[in-house]
Design a protein around this motif. Structure first.
Motif, short mmCIF file in Angstrom:
data_model
loop_
_atom_site.label_atom_id
_atom_site.label_comp_id
_atom_site.label_asym_id
_atom_site.label_seq_id
_atom_site.Cartn_x
_atom_site.Cartn_y
_atom_site.Cartn_z
N ASP A 14 1.82 47.86 0.51
CA ASP A 14 1.89 47.23 -0.81
C ASP A 14 2.84 46.04 -0.68
O ASP A 14 4.04 46.21 -0.49
N TRP A 15 2.28 44.84 -0.80
CA TRP A 15 3.03 43.60 -0.51
C TRP A 15 3.28 42.85 -1.82
O TRP A 15 2.34 42.36 -2.45
N ASP A 16 4.53 42.79 -2.25
CA ASP A 16 4.92 42.04 -3.45
C ASP A 16 5.14 40.59 -3.03
O ASP A 16 6.12 40.26 -2.35
N LEU A 17 4.24 39.71 -3.47
CA LEU A 17 4.32 38.31 -3.03
C LEU A 17 5.47 37.56 -3.68
O LEU A 17 5.91 36.54 -3.15
N ASP A 18 5.96 38.01 -4.82
CA ASP A 18 7.07 37.32 -5.47
C ASP A 18 8.38 37.57 -4.74
O ASP A 18 9.19 36.66 -4.55
N THR A 19 8.61 38.80 -4.33
CA THR A 19 9.86 39.12 -3.63
C THR A 19 9.71 39.05 -2.12
O THR A 19 10.72 38.97 -1.41
N GLY A 20 8.48 39.09 -1.62
CA GLY A 20 8.25 39.06 -0.18
C GLY A 20 8.39 40.41 0.49
O GLY A 20 8.25 40.52 1.70
N VAL A 21 8.64 41.48 -0.30
CA VAL A 21 8.83 42.81 0.26
C VAL A 21 7.48 43.49 0.43
O VAL A 21 6.65 43.49 -0.49
#
Length: 677
Positions: A14-21
């Protein structure tokens, strides 16, 4: 479902594009062959497991899907396991977008595809767009060449080559570069960390290494397989076999028909080089060689310029009793031209010392040459005993008479370390800064005149003198504008920032000088800077316990009587009553001699000096440069005994040249106040 995924070695992310995590489950960790404690949630951490070629291709696929509005994407790529083997992996991602269509998250799977593909090349599953690949390669070549055009130093060239957006995108996983120096090749770059081969920091050109070979033959060497590498370079191969290298390209760096170095690009998961790839590498090698030669010339010229500048500055700063001094010079960080900034410390007669800071207009060898001449001349005028205003005026006249159109700013401070009296003369320069004993700082407004050269041209050679009392433990800070001036910012703001930094800096003078110069070191710029710090010592510098002065005109008997009265009153008030008659007699003799043998007035100064011995000092200044001399008096003579009397009664006496005049002084040891009458 989790058991089914584990059996198929299928993990989720699960890749959060806003935080980069990017969060991954345990099976995904296994697919990438990373332990949970090795992964920090950043996709960049997985770079150690994905070869550069594969990583670039995967990045390109994901970026294209994000930009064209796709909801999903899929890609095969290879992962390098801990043992160095490569295995096929497949990923599939679903892109989650907000109401505006902006991508926010990617949720997907990553799985082991070894059984599915085996040894099948990726082209079998993902046809490569040859035109797109050619455009990508061309773009990388153009970008690298453009970046090299801005490289000033060899370090800059290395940084461009090691940039992850540079040559690595051509597929190279490791890079080595060496420079030819005195028949040897010195390694100046290698990467990534941990890939250095012991014993190759400096190698001879005749040794059996690939970089040595391309330097000898002036031809590139393409190693197309691991077997080719092991067979051709048996001394080198055992050290790099564990890196997973499958091919390499070594390029001679040739400039003006001679080799200046060699570049090696080592590849993982690649065998053979096409004609187009070889042409690209040869073109890059030529561009790198030209950039490298420019950088080497730049560094050589900068070293020469800095050497010339340092030769113009004083080699050493003399030790001055009663003062602690620190000086610094910083050359311009940008450009290779030298500047005209300088400092100087000039020991003078008695307890005086001259401190000079200056800046000749321009940044070239001519400015440095003018600076060197001006420094020597100003030093000579000060050492001759001229008053500070005269020193500055004569230096301005000298600069005006030189065959130059340059002018110079300058600040000259003459410090009497016994009394703490400082006389400032300023020629278009920055004001000094005073640091008090408690560390606080303030700018000292100093009356000024035109810069040196200009004041002579416009006939305005009358420089005003500003006087300051410098107590023991206090520090003078003199600097050039390169230390405080920032393009686009107000100079006063720079002076305030310097003052605040000095106030919070260390008390050690050398450490304080280094701290202040960090402004220049960190900012860079195209201007050099000079700094001079002078602190009056707490112990070594005697302190003035009192000071009186009287001006005596040659035809004013009342002034002479007032001077005698002042001496008599001061001697008794300062606890020197036991020697009052001696002091009055000697002072009267010096004043009378000054009035009789000169055409001008006499200036009488009395002060008490506190040091190892408490002394009362009498200074008599006049405008004649003729020095007094002792002579034998005849039997009936009424003159000739004055200096004999001074020598007999005073504990110490002497004469100091003062430009167009002189100062005759004498000192008397007197008891401390609690021991006197």
């Amino acid at each position: 479902m989790r058991l089914y995924g584990a059996a198929l070695r299928m993990g989720c992310f699960d890749w959060d594009l806003d935080t980069g995590v990017m969060c991954m489950d345990a099976t995904a960790h296994e697919v990438f062959d990373v332990r949970p404690d090795e992964y920090d949630g950043r996709p960049e951490t997985l770079a150690a497991r994905v070869p550069p070629v594969e990583a670039h291709r995967l990045d390109r696929i994901v970026a294209h899907a994000l930009k064209d509005g796709s909801e999903t994407y899929g890609a095969y790529f290879r992962v390098r396991c801990r043992g160095g083997t490569l295995r096929w992996t497949h990923t599939h991602g679903c892109i989650r977008r907000d109401d505006t269509g902006r991508p926010r998250r990617i949720v997907g799977i990553v799985r082991d595809a070894t059984r599915e593909l085996g040894d099948t090349p990726p082209a079998a599953r993902e046809p490569v767009d040859q035109d797109a690949e050619r455009r990508r390669t061309t773009s990388i070549v153009q970008g690298t060449t453009a970046a090299l055009a801005h490289a000033r130093t060899v370090r800059d060239v290395i940084d461009v080559l090691k940039d992850t957006h540079g040559l690595a995108h051509l597929g190279a996983s490791n890079l080595v570069m060496g420079l030819v120096e005195a028949g040897r090749i010195r390694l100046v770059a290698e990467g990534p960390a941990g890939s250095f081969v012991p014993g190759t920091r400096v190698t001879r050109i005749d040794e059996p290494y690939p970089m040595s070979e391309v330097v000898r033959t002036l031809a590139p060497r393409y190693i197309e397989s691991a077997e080719d590498f092991a067979r051709s370079y048996p001394l080198l191969w055992p050290h790099i076999a564990g890196l997973g290298i499958t091919s390499a390209a070594y390029l001679p760096l040739i400039a003006q028909a001679r080799p200046i170095g060699a570049l090696g690009l080592l590849y993982e998961a690649k065998t053979g080089f096409t004609v187009e790839e070889r042409n690209v590498l040869v073109a890059l090698g030529s561009s790198i060689a030209q950039s490298l030669q420019r950088a080497m010339f730049y560094e050589q010229e900068k070293d020469l310029a800095q050497g010339l500048q340092q030769a113009m500055l004083p080699r050493t700063i003399p030790g001055v009793p009663g003062a602690e001094i620190a000086v610094r010079y910083r050359s311009a960080a940008l450009g290779r031209d030298i500047g005209g900034d300088w400092y100087d410390v000039i020991p003078l007669s008695g307890s005086r010392v001259g401190a000079v800071i200056g800046d000749v207009q321009g940044h070239d060898t001519h400015a440095a040459a003018v600076m060197g001449q001006l420094r020597i001349v100003l030093r000579a005028y000060a050492a001759e005993g001229h008053m500070p205003a005269t020193v500055m005026a004569r230096a301005s006249g000298f600069l005006h008479e030189l065959d130059t159109d340059r002018f110079a700013t300058c600040l000259y401070a003459e410090v009497d370390l016994m009394t703490g009296v400082v006389q400032f003369v300023r020629a278009g320069h920055l004001d000094p800064v005073l640091q008090l004993s408690d560390g606080s700082c303030r700018r000292v407004p100093v009356d000024g005149g035109l810069p040196l050269g200009l004041s002579a041209e416009f006939g305005r050679l009358d420089y005003p003198v500003t006087t300051l009392e410098l107590d023991p433990g206090q520090t003078l800070l003199l600097c050039t504008d390169g230390l405080v001036e920032v393009p686009g910012a107000d100079l006063d703001d720079g002076m305030r920032a310097l003052t605040e930094l000095a106030a919070t800096g260390p008390r050690d003078l050398s450490e304080l000088a280094d701290r202040l110069c960090e402004i220049v070191d960190g900012r860079g710029g195209d201007d050099d800077a000079a700094l001079l710090l002078l602190r009056r010592r707490e112990i070594d510098a005697p302190r003035s316990g009192g000071r009186l002065q009287q001006h005596v005109a040659p035809s004013d008997p009342e002034a002479l009587a007032e001077a005698r009265h002042m001496i008599r009153a001061a001697v008794r008030a300062w606890g020197a009553g036991e020697r009052a008659d001696e002091i009055e007699l000697v002072a009267d003799e010096l004043i009378t001699n000054a009035l009789m043998h000169t055409d001008g007035a006499a200036v009488v100064t009395l002060r008490v000096l506190s040091g190892a011995d408490r002394r009362l000092r009498v200074d008599v200044e006049d405008s004649s440069s003729a020095l007094p001399r002792r002579r034998e008096a005849g039997e009936d003579g009424v003159s000739g005994r004055g200096l004999l009397l001074v020598d007999l009664l005073a504990d110490a006496w002497g004469v100091d040249a003062r430009g167009g005049g002189k100062c005759v002084w004498c000192e008397f040891v007197v008891p401390a106040r609690n021991e006197g009458v």
